[in-house]
Design a protein around this motif. Structure first.
Motif, PDB file in Angstrom:
ATOM      1  N   LEU A 145       0.835  -1.195   0.000  1.00 55.74           N
ATOM      2  CA  LEU A 145       0.000   0.000   0.000  1.00 55.74           C
ATOM      3  C   LEU A 145       0.876   1.253   0.000  1.00 55.74           C
ATOM      4  CD1 LEU A 145      -2.829   1.302   0.195  1.00 55.74           C
ATOM      5  CD2 LEU A 145      -2.568   1.209   2.683  1.00 55.74           C
ATOM      6  N   ALA A 146       1.927   1.257   0.818  1.00 54.06           N
ATOM      7  CA  ALA A 146       2.823   2.412   0.884  1.00 54.06           C
ATOM      8  C   ALA A 146       3.534   2.622  -0.452  1.00 54.06           C
ATOM      9  CB  ALA A 146       3.849   2.217   2.001  1.00 54.06           C
ATOM     10  N   ILE A 147       3.951   1.550  -1.094  1.00 56.98           N
ATOM     11  CA  ILE A 147       4.611   1.662  -2.402  1.00 56.98           C
ATOM     12  C   ILE A 147       3.629   2.214  -3.429  1.00 56.98           C
ATOM     13  CG2 ILE A 147       5.573   0.297  -4.321  1.00 56.98           C
ATOM     14  CD1 ILE A 147       6.792  -1.554  -2.155  1.00 56.98           C
ATOM     15  N   GLY A 148       2.392   1.738  -3.402  1.00 59.75           N
ATOM     16  CA  GLY A 148       1.371   2.231  -4.334  1.00 59.75           C
ATOM     17  C   GLY A 148       1.064   3.710  -4.121  1.00 59.75           C
ATOM     18  N   ILE A 149       0.928   4.135  -2.886  1.00 59.90           N
ATOM     19  CA  ILE A 149       0.647   5.547  -2.588  1.00 59.90           C
ATOM     20  C   ILE A 149       1.813   6.426  -3.016  1.00 59.90           C
ATOM     21  CG2 ILE A 149       0.338   7.194  -0.690  1.00 59.90           C
ATOM     22  CD1 ILE A 149      -1.376   5.033   0.681  1.00 59.90           C
ATOM     23  N   ASP A 150       3.047   5.950  -2.781  1.00 61.59           N
ATOM     24  CA  ASP A 150       4.227   6.704  -3.178  1.00 61.59           C
ATOM     25  C   ASP A 150       4.300   6.829  -4.700  1.00 61.59           C
ATOM     26  OD1 ASP A 150       6.653   8.107  -2.493  1.00 61.59           O
ATOM     27  OD2 ASP A 150       7.746   6.398  -3.383  1.00 61.59           O
ATOM     28  N   ALA A 151       3.972   5.760  -5.423  1.00 60.34           N
ATOM     29  CA  ALA A 151       3.958   5.814  -6.891  1.00 60.34           C
ATOM     30  C   ALA A 151       2.889   6.787  -7.381  1.00 60.34           C
ATOM     31  CB  ALA A 151       3.711   4.415  -7.458  1.00 60.34           C
ATOM     32  N   LEU A 152       1.729   6.801  -6.735  1.00 58.21           N
ATOM     33  CA  LEU A 152       0.660   7.729  -7.097  1.00 58.21           C
ATOM     34  C   LEU A 152       1.102   9.167  -6.848  1.00 58.21           C
ATOM     35  CD1 LEU A 152      -2.278   8.025  -8.043  1.00 58.21           C
ATOM     36  CD2 LEU A 152      -2.954   7.904  -5.641  1.00 58.21           C
ATOM     37  N   ARG A 153       1.799   9.406  -5.714  1.00 55.82           N
ATOM     38  CA  ARG A 153       2.304  10.746  -5.395  1.00 55.82           C
ATOM     39  C   ARG A 153       3.293  11.215  -6.467  1.00 55.82           C
ATOM     40  NH1 ARG A 153       6.961  12.540  -3.655  1.00 55.82           N
ATOM     41  NH2 ARG A 153       7.684  10.434  -3.195  1.00 55.82           N
ATOM     42  N   LYS A 154       4.188  10.358  -6.888  1.00 59.25           N
ATOM     43  CA  LYS A 154       5.179  10.712  -7.905  1.00 59.25           C
ATOM     44  C   LYS A 154       4.509  11.013  -9.228  1.00 59.25           C
ATOM     45  CE  LYS A 154       9.065   8.195  -5.935  1.00 59.25           C
ATOM     46  NZ  LYS A 154       9.937   7.002  -6.041  1.00 59.25           N
ATOM     47  N   LYS A 155       3.484  10.238  -9.574  1.00 60.31           N
ATOM     48  CA  LYS A 155       2.776  10.446 -10.833  1.00 60.31           C
ATOM     49  C   LYS A 155       2.055  11.796 -10.807  1.00 60.31           C
ATOM     50  CE  LYS A 155      -0.603   8.349 -13.883  1.00 60.31           C
ATOM     51  NZ  LYS A 155      -1.600   7.302 -14.037  1.00 60.31           N
ATOM     52  N   LYS A 156       1.439  12.145  -9.683  1.00 59.80           N
ATOM     53  CA  LYS A 156       0.732  13.433  -9.547  1.00 59.80           C
ATOM     54  C   LYS A 156       1.736  14.589  -9.668  1.00 59.80           C
ATOM     55  CE  LYS A 156      -3.571  12.317  -8.388  1.00 59.80           C
ATOM     56  NZ  LYS A 156      -4.753  12.807  -8.994  1.00 59.80           N
ATOM     57  N   GLU A 157       2.915  14.437  -9.040  1.00 59.11           N
ATOM     58  CA  GLU A 157       3.942  15.477  -9.114  1.00 59.11           C
ATOM     59  C   GLU A 157       4.428  15.671 -10.551  1.00 59.11           C
ATOM     60  OE1 GLU A 157       7.035  14.404  -6.358  1.00 59.11           O
ATOM     61  OE2 GLU A 157       5.883  15.028  -4.615  1.00 59.11           O
ATOM     62  N   GLU A 158       4.574  14.574 -11.301  1.00 56.39           N
ATOM     63  CA  GLU A 158       5.014  14.666 -12.690  1.00 56.39           C
ATOM     64  C   GLU A 158       3.958  15.336 -13.550  1.00 56.39           C
ATOM     65  OE1 GLU A 158       5.961  10.708 -13.951  1.00 56.39           O
ATOM     66  OE2 GLU A 158       7.750  10.570 -12.667  1.00 56.39           O
ATOM     67  N   GLU A 159       2.686  15.065 -13.271  1.00 54.68           N
ATOM     68  CA  GLU A 159       1.595  15.670 -14.051  1.00 54.68           C
ATOM     69  C   GLU A 159       1.518  17.167 -13.800  1.00 54.68           C
ATOM     70  OE1 GLU A 159      -1.941  13.538 -13.001  1.00 54.68           O
ATOM     71  OE2 GLU A 159      -1.389  11.774 -14.184  1.00 54.68           O
ATOM     72  N   GLU A 160       1.785  17.603 -12.558  1.00 47.36           N
ATOM     73  CA  GLU A 160       1.716  19.009 -12.212  1.00 47.36           C
ATOM     74  C   GLU A 160       2.901  19.778 -12.748  1.00 47.36           C
ATOM     75  OE1 GLU A 160       1.268  19.259  -7.997  1.00 47.36           O
ATOM     76  OE2 GLU A 160      -0.733  18.379  -8.018  1.00 47.36           O
ATOM     77  N   ALA A 161       4.020  19.104 -12.946  1.00 48.44           N
ATOM     78  CA  ALA A 161       5.232  19.802 -13.387  1.00 48.44           C
ATOM     79  C   ALA A 161       5.278  20.001 -14.861  1.00 48.44           C
ATOM     80  CB  ALA A 161       6.456  19.006 -12.979  1.00 48.44           C
TER      81      ALA A 161
END
Length: 161
Positions: A145-161
């Motif tokens: 779950l922690a790995i999945g949430i971290d991957a989702l966080r990274k994907k959101k950061e890439e989309e915003e940048a």
């Protein structure tokens, strides 16, 4: 040995054997004192007792503790513990490295056990290993779950940048 000393040894051994789940009887003929001390040190680390006892006294103590069915003869050293696996492992591991140390028989959960049964218990994982496996099993979903949430966080950061 004086009769009073014998009675004291029998009482002490009976108490020890009544409060234990495993007693392994081994032959130690021909071993040096330093090898016996090595065995005792390994046993102490696993909260296991090791003692050379006169056969007649050991037989009486085992019978008093409700353990019978194994013939005790020749030179014997007794290894006992509350943990069946720990006592079996200590005896089996020491027998592998010392050819003069031979497992003869024993009692596991107050029942007579032959060499094959003792060696089978020695191959089982110990308490600490089982607890480690259990902890890893319980932690796996949380880790994923922690790995999945971290991957989702990274994907959101890439989309915003």
């Amino acid at each position: 040995m004086l009769k009073s000393k014998k009675a004291e040894v029998i009482a002490q051994l009976t108490n020890s054997f009544e409060n234990t789940t495993a007693v392994v009887i081994c032959d130690y003929k021909g071993m040096t004192v330093s090898q016996l001390e090595e065995l005792r040190k390994a046993a102490r680390a696993k909260d296991t007792s090791v003692q050379v006892v006169k056969n007649s006294l050991a037989t009486i103590a085992l019978n008093n503790a409700g353990m019978s069915g194994v013939e005790i003869k020749d030179t014997n050293i007794f290894v006992w513990s509350d943990d069946v696996i720990a006592a079996s492992k200590i005896a089996a591991d020491f027998a592998k490295t010392n050819d003069k140390f031979v497992i003869k028989a024993g009692y596991l959960d107050k029942e007579p056990a032959d060499v094959a049964k003792i060696e089978a218990f020695a191959k089982l994982p110990g308490r600490e290993e089982l607890l480690g496996m259990l902890a890893a099993t319980w932690m796996a979903p949380i880790t994923n779950l922690a790995i999945g949430i971290d991957a989702l966080r990274k994907k959101k950061e890439e989309e915003e940048a």
